[in-house]
Design an enzyme around this catalytic site. Structure first.
Site, PDB file in Angstrom:
ATOM      1  N   SER A  95       9.809 -15.812  29.950  1.00  0.00           N
ATOM      2  CA  SER A  95       8.539 -14.682  30.739  1.00  0.00           C
ATOM      3  C   SER A  95       8.090 -15.790  30.865  1.00  0.00           C
ATOM      4  CB  SER A  95       8.539 -13.667  29.495  1.00  0.00           C
ATOM      5  OG  SER A  95       7.299 -14.633  28.492  1.00  0.00           O
ATOM      6  N   HIS A 109       5.582 -11.378  37.801  1.00  0.00           N
ATOM      7  CA  HIS A 109       6.566 -11.123  36.335  1.00  0.00           C
ATOM      8  C   HIS A 109       8.179 -11.503  36.208  1.00  0.00           C
ATOM      9  CE1 HIS A 109       8.022  -8.620  33.168  1.00  0.00           C
ATOM     10  NE2 HIS A 109       8.306  -9.502  32.811  1.00  0.00           N
ATOM     11  N   HIS A 144      12.776  -8.560  47.696  1.00  0.00           N
ATOM     12  CA  HIS A 144      14.541  -7.798  46.876  1.00  0.00           C
ATOM     13  C   HIS A 144      16.585  -8.203  47.461  1.00  0.00           C
ATOM     14  CE1 HIS A 144      13.145  -4.462  44.695  1.00  0.00           C
ATOM     15  NE2 HIS A 144      11.480  -4.393  45.020  1.00  0.00           N
ATOM     16  N   HIS A 174       0.829   7.620  33.005  1.00  0.00           N
ATOM     17  CA  HIS A 174      -0.253   8.069  33.586  1.00  0.00           C
ATOM     18  C   HIS A 174      -1.423   8.008  35.040  1.00  0.00           C
ATOM     19  CE1 HIS A 174      -1.627   4.277  32.081  1.00  0.00           C
ATOM     20  NE2 HIS A 174      -2.624   4.548  32.539  1.00  0.00           N
TER      21      HIS A 174
END
Lengths: 308, 308
Positions: A95, A109, A144, A174
């Site tokens: 990762s 990421h 993409h 949130h």
């Protein structure tokens, strides 16, 4: 668990980590030559990992590429999260998160992983997603399309589905915004059972995702790393990093699971940015508002992106 | 629910907010005179609040003192968290977090609140806790003794128990350290049922806690606000703030409940520091290590503190 196959798989993940680190170091070398520092660690209970960290680079203010291969008794928390009664688990993967200096270069990421349980089930998971501080729709499309090509080359992969899963996963309820422009996300690939051929096909796809990372991301780094930026843009970057922290600590299942299940904190929180700001009710200028307008689910990034 | 009593209670909380804000502004006035900005807001579904925010003060880099009085239908999440089947809830309280500029001045947090449900049950909760960037045991003792006196003046309060609860609550498991030197924490006070006299006694105690905040904290501000500090000490402060973020976003029940139950994000995250840093595997110097050695549960702060 097929120990020999898993041993080879872990080696392959470690090699993937090396390839990615070399690719990142090559970019840093064009600018200042800073290299990663390695931190090898053991896990009490079984396994360990190699965390490779870049601090204060010219291109990336912080970067972490982590390899780990852990195994042991399945804790109650792990059994609940994995929905299993198996007693032993084995997991390995790579990762990474990179936080650039220049606000025009996106945060990125990537994660690829394999899970195996003592009841014989196993599966692959992973994904790549990008978080620009300022959304550039053309670059999001470019990004993409590389991911879509990687999926299209593998029959076990479905870009359309994996893109929708990324939209859902990398969402900050949130704030009612997506973390960035998304990418692909998949989990439990092959969990329903895999023949040796299917296992190999899934593995090939997962490594294709790992190897798609550099070609998907680096062109956007090269395109933007020398762009000048204002102190206002830097401020915005520091605040967007705050949103990244909020997502990772409040919503990201992997991060939360690691922290509450006694994982290696420094390797888990390697994803956090080096410097962050929070301001009450921060006002967004026109450029910043344009980015906020793009942080929505359901945008056809690989096709013709339009604001919802 | 006794509507008249609750109406008065909400007014009293609002007055407490005013007293505290005046006390903080008086300190800022000695230095530069920056005042709070008010933000009145309504809650869709019932109630609202007044968030008062200080940004870029001379003493505090960021301060937020929040009053809220909310009511409405109890969501499934609220029912689960509150362990109730009641259909309606009412809640009011004051909460604050202050992040100073000077690393020798501690971060502080205070919260007092009342909860009432349509099944007739109600209770008080709250606490005060302090998070020095550098632990000064004498000052921690001074702070705890003010809280102990506030508890000792009220028969419904138990400093010893509330101090232990703060030790447990303000603990960061993934760092294996306390958030700071603790303080007091209590919840469900009177939930087993309160006569009118008991309700009043609990209310008196809760407001005594609210009014203990300034005398517990301000002497430590005055003692340290003009102390010089090095850039290394400032760096340490920024990293300790990172731990504060980790606690609030990963472990704090109030913050997490607010975020996942669609609360007012800006008021909830008012507690986050204005600037924060994370560094992989940060090294602590001798002074910093001394502080880490004090961040443990079970220290007799009000008596004779000793490192465990």
């Amino acid at each position: 668990m097929n120990q020999e196959r898993l041993y080879t798989l872990a080696q392959d993940f470690r090699d993937l980590q090396d390839r990615i680190v070399r690719g990142i170091e090559a970019v840093e070398a064009e600018h200042a030559g800073l290299t990663f520092v390695d931190d090898n660690w053991d896990r009490p209970g079984g396994g360990g990992g190699r965390t490779r960290v870049l601090t204060g680079g010219q291109v990336w203010e912080r970067g972490g590429v982590n390899f780990s291969q852990v195994e042991g008794d399945a804790s109650p928390a792990l059994k609940a999260q994995m929905q299993t009664n198996a007693d032993r688990f084995w997991a390995a993967g790579v990762s990474l998160v990179l936080h650039p200096n220049n606000p025009h270069v996106p945060i990125v990421h990537m994660n690829v992983r394999h899970f195996a349980l003592s009841d014989g089930t196993s599966w692959f998971g992973g994904g790549i997603d990008m978080t620009p501080h300022y959304v550039n729709p053309k670059e999001a499309t470019q990004f993409h399309r590389v991911l879509k090509e990687a999926c299209n080359a593998h029959r076990c992969a479905d870009y359309h589905q994996f893109k929708l899963e990324a939209d859902d996963y990398f969402f900050v309820p949130h704030r009612q915004e997506t973390r960035g422009v998304g990418g692909i996300f998949f989990d439990h690939l092959g969990r329903e059972g895999m023949s040796q051929t299917e296992w190999q096909a899934n593995k090939d796809f997962v490594f294709a995702v790992g190897d798609a990372f550099l070609p998907a991301y680096l062109p956007l780094v090269h395109a933007n790393v020398k762009r000048p930026f204002s102190s206002q843009e830097r401020e915005w970057q520091l605040h967007r990093r705050g949103r990244y922290v909020e997502f990772n600590l409040v919503w990201d299942r992997g991060t939360r699971f690691g922290l509450v299940s006694n994982g290696r904190t420094e390797s888990i929180l390697m994803s956090l940015p080096p410097q962050v700001k929070w301001t009450y009710d921060l006002e967004a200028g026109p450029e910043e508002q344009d980015t906020l307008d793009w942080l929505k689910k359901g945008i056809d990034w690989a096709g013709t992106p339009q604001k919802p």
